[in-house]
Design an enzyme around this catalytic site. Structure first.
Site, PDB file in Angstrom:
ATOM      1  N   LYS A  82       0.820  -1.216   0.000  1.00  0.00           N
ATOM      2  CA  LYS A  82       0.000   0.000   0.000  1.00  0.00           C
ATOM      3  C   LYS A  82       0.854   1.266   0.000  1.00  0.00           C
ATOM      4  O   LYS A  82       0.450   2.298  -0.502  1.00  0.00           O
ATOM      5  CB  LYS A  82      -0.912  -0.037   1.232  1.00  0.00           C
ATOM      6  CG  LYS A  82      -1.924   1.073   1.308  1.00  0.00           C
ATOM      7  CD  LYS A  82      -2.901   0.775   2.426  1.00  0.00           C
ATOM      8  CE  LYS A  82      -3.791   1.935   2.749  1.00  0.00           C
ATOM      9  NZ  LYS A  82      -4.723   1.598   3.843  1.00  0.00           N
ATOM     10  N   GLU A 159     -10.883   6.083   5.370  1.00  0.00           N
ATOM     11  CA  GLU A 159     -10.864   5.194   6.537  1.00  0.00           C
ATOM     12  C   GLU A 159     -11.441   5.855   7.792  1.00  0.00           C
ATOM     13  O   GLU A 159     -12.306   5.267   8.450  1.00  0.00           O
ATOM     14  CB  GLU A 159      -9.435   4.670   6.771  1.00  0.00           C
ATOM     15  CG  GLU A 159      -9.050   3.662   5.705  1.00  0.00           C
ATOM     16  CD  GLU A 159      -7.556   3.437   5.562  1.00  0.00           C
ATOM     17  OE1 GLU A 159      -6.797   3.898   6.438  1.00  0.00           O
ATOM     18  OE2 GLU A 159      -7.151   2.800   4.581  1.00  0.00           O
TER      19      GLU A 159
END
Ligand code: AMP
Length: 597
Positions: A82, A159
């Protein structure tokens, strides 16, 4: 695998999954009767390590299995992909270069398969979360990873916003919350207002290159230096040793969240002419804290910036939510307490709440929430984390959309030509807060062509920049003179082209079925090994109370399984061995059940 007939056949969408694609671990959830439920993976865990490995026989391993074999296969095991999303990074394996999107797609594919097994339905639609501070290239890359994995990505959400959504479901009274999200590789902070049925992000900030991995690295560096001093050996050249160090460092870090001491014991970490060398180093919590204090300090400015952009003081915050595994570190919690002046909430599971919030959003987009339920009424309003600008004379970044603007949003600007009879202009789009474009992230260029020949400054071309609900930038243009619309694509070198995505998708599908089989074989080998171990233990424990005949038959079945397993390992096993193991495992299980054991 057999699927229950998908609801989408009848025109109703099948279940939408919510995926938290983390740097270190990923988590997937789905709505069940309006309640977000975390999906247990095929290994029986609620989170899946975001680790991919290419084994020497050409198969791909994902999750726990990939993580477990990492020390023995360090060069071909990929962690923390990521961190490279939206960049030109490529991992070369056996002559083929893999983009971060392709590696991430392998993780997503496993999560999709696990969700299908869990729900008994084919899963096609997903909401995937990204750090709030992800830029356009990183978001686009995440969306492309979803496509490669065969997922229709309905929405990319932030998130911390997802965490607030999960929190807001149970705690709907109006309040202002600060979400402090320190994961494996990224740090995000969002200031969010939970109002009457509206969850509105007021501001967000962060650091895309700060997370638990950095804490691990500090311990690894310390161990390397210590070992150099005591044994005179530099371990950094040995990839397998470094992988073992990294694993132990992470373990020690986690231990230090509850204990005051952690011991790092690595026998046979190096071999020299004088014989084997072992590592045995003790780390105290205070030593760990002194090694990592500057990392924790780096979270302070983003918190202050987010509060400032939201127009709030710390005393306006009613609740601080801790998200991400690294918020379990006591010194992190202490820092949050100090900067916010209140005790952070421990109501949510920091590893699961993001996926749960994504599942709620997925349920909303998929129309799966019961009308009138608390979640169905909630409206989510997010912001863009970074300003959007275009380059003007002197390399200045001229702002079109300011950071922390509620999305979706759009802004238009009129462009014209600088020279006589010019038929095209080139425009460069940037994202970031700095004054000069060279310090910001180039999203891409586009060329406006087909402009009618005219004197300089005459053509009027309206260019519209919009940021969609995913936080992804789209551009369109219109010649105001002729009313003619031009289509524009931002071309960014770091992202994959349409053809590359389609090819990767095809490859993933071909490999997907092979990998699922491989995964089953690996699981079979692990289960067989565990069954054998448990039975041998029982044989030993009951050596006095089992009769001779029982012992003989169980022993014989154990020997048969032990022979079938032979010298295979979970990571290296062929199909003939797998079929022998399967048969011998069944035989042992039947023997045990016949004996009533
Ligand atoms: P996430 O991306 O939210 O899954 O966070 C993963 C990060 O949290 C990794 O760097 C883990 O090592 C770290 N982590 C998980 N549990 C703990 C713990 N008990 N103490 C310290 N760090 C932890």
């Amino acid at each position: 695998m057999i699927y229950r007939q998908s609801e989408s056949v009848g025109g109703i969408m099948s279940k939408v999954i919510g995926i938290d694609l983390g740097t270190t671990n990923s988590c997937v959830a789905v709505l069940e009767a309006d309640v977000p439920t975390v999906i247990t993976n095929s290994e029986g865990y609620r989170t899946t390590p975001s680790v991919v490995a290419f084994s020497k026989d050409g198969s791909r391993l994902v999750g726990d299995i990939a993580k477990r074999q990492a020390a023995a296969n360090a060069d071909r095991t990929i962690f923390s992909i990521k961190r490279h999303m939206g960049t030109d990074y490529r991992k070369k394996i056996d002559g083929k270069k893999y983009s971060p999107q392709e590696i991430s797609a392998m993780i997503l594919r496993k999560l999709k398969n696990d969700a299908e097994q869990f729900t008994g339905e084919q899963v096609t639609d997903a909401v995937i979360t990204v750090p709030a501070y992800f830029n356009d290239a990183e978001r686009q890359a995440t969306k492309d990873a979803g496509r490669i994995a065969g997922l229709n990505v309905l929405r990319i959400i932030n998130e911390p916003t997802a965490a607030a959504l999960a929190y807001g479901l149970d705690n709907g009274q109006p309040q202002k919350i600060l979400v402090y999200d320190l994961g494996g590789g990224t740090f995000d902070v969002s200031v969010i207002e939970i109002g009457d049925q509206v969850i509105e992000v007021l501001a967000t900030s962060g650091d895309n290159h700060l997370g638990g991995d950095d804490f691990d690295e500090r311990i690894v560096n310390f161990l390397v230096e210590q070992f150099k001093e005591t044994d005179g050996i530099n371990l950094t050249k040995d990839t397998a040793a470094m992988q073992r160090l990294r694993e132990e460092a992470e373990k020690a870090k986690k231990e230090l969240s509850s204990a005051m001491n952690a011991n790092i014991n690595l026998p046979f970490i190096a071999m020299t002419k004088s014989g084997p060398h072992h590592m045995d180093i003790n780390i105290t919590r205070s030593l760990f804290e002194s090694m990592t204090a500057d990392l924790i300090d780096r979270t302070v400015t983003p918190v202050e910036n987010a509060l400032h952009d939201a127009g709030l003081k710390k005393t306006d915050i009613n609740m601080v939510l801790l998200v991400g595994g690294s918020t379990r570190i006591p010194a992190v919690q202490e820092k949050v307490r100090r900067i916010c002046g209140i005790e952070p909430s421990r109501n949510l599971n920091p590893d699961e709440c993001v996926a749960m919030g994504a599942a709620v959003q997925g349920g909303k987009l998929g129309g799966q929430l019961t009308a009138g339920s608390a979640a169905s009424e909630i409206i989510l309003m997010d912001v863009t984390p970074l300003s959007l600008s275009i380059e003007t004379v002197g390399g200045i970044a001229s702002r079109l959309i300011e950071r922390n603007t509620t999305i979706p949003t759009r802004h238009s600007q009129i462009f014209t030509t600088a020279g006589n009879f010019q038929t095209s202009v080139d425009i460069k789009v940037f994202q970031g807060e700095r004054k000069f474009t060279r310090d910001n992230k180039l999203l891409g260029n586009f060329r406006l062509s087909g402009i009618k020949k005219a004197l300089a400054g005459t053509p009027q071309i309206e260019v519209t920049f919009d940021i969609d609900a995913n936080g992804i930038v789209n551009v369109s243009a219109k010649d105001l003179g002729t009313g003619h619309e031009q289509s524009i694509t931002i071309t960014s070198s770091s992202n994959m082209s349409e053809e590359e995505i389609e090819r990767a998708k095809w490859e993933a599908e071909v490999y997907g079925s092979k990998d699922a089989e491989k995964q089953d074989i690996v699981n079979l080998r692990i289960e067989a090994g565990q069954l054998l171990q448990n039975t041998e233990y029982m044989l030993h424990e009951h050596r006095k109370d089992w009769d001779k005949q029982t012992k003989k038959q169980v022993k014989e079945a154990c020997q048969r399984l032990s022979k079938a397993i032979g010298r295979s390992t979970p990571e290296k096993i062929d199909e003939v061995t797998a079929s022998n193991i399967c048969e011998a495992k069944d035989y042992l299980e039947n023997t045990l059940s016949r004996m009533g054991i």
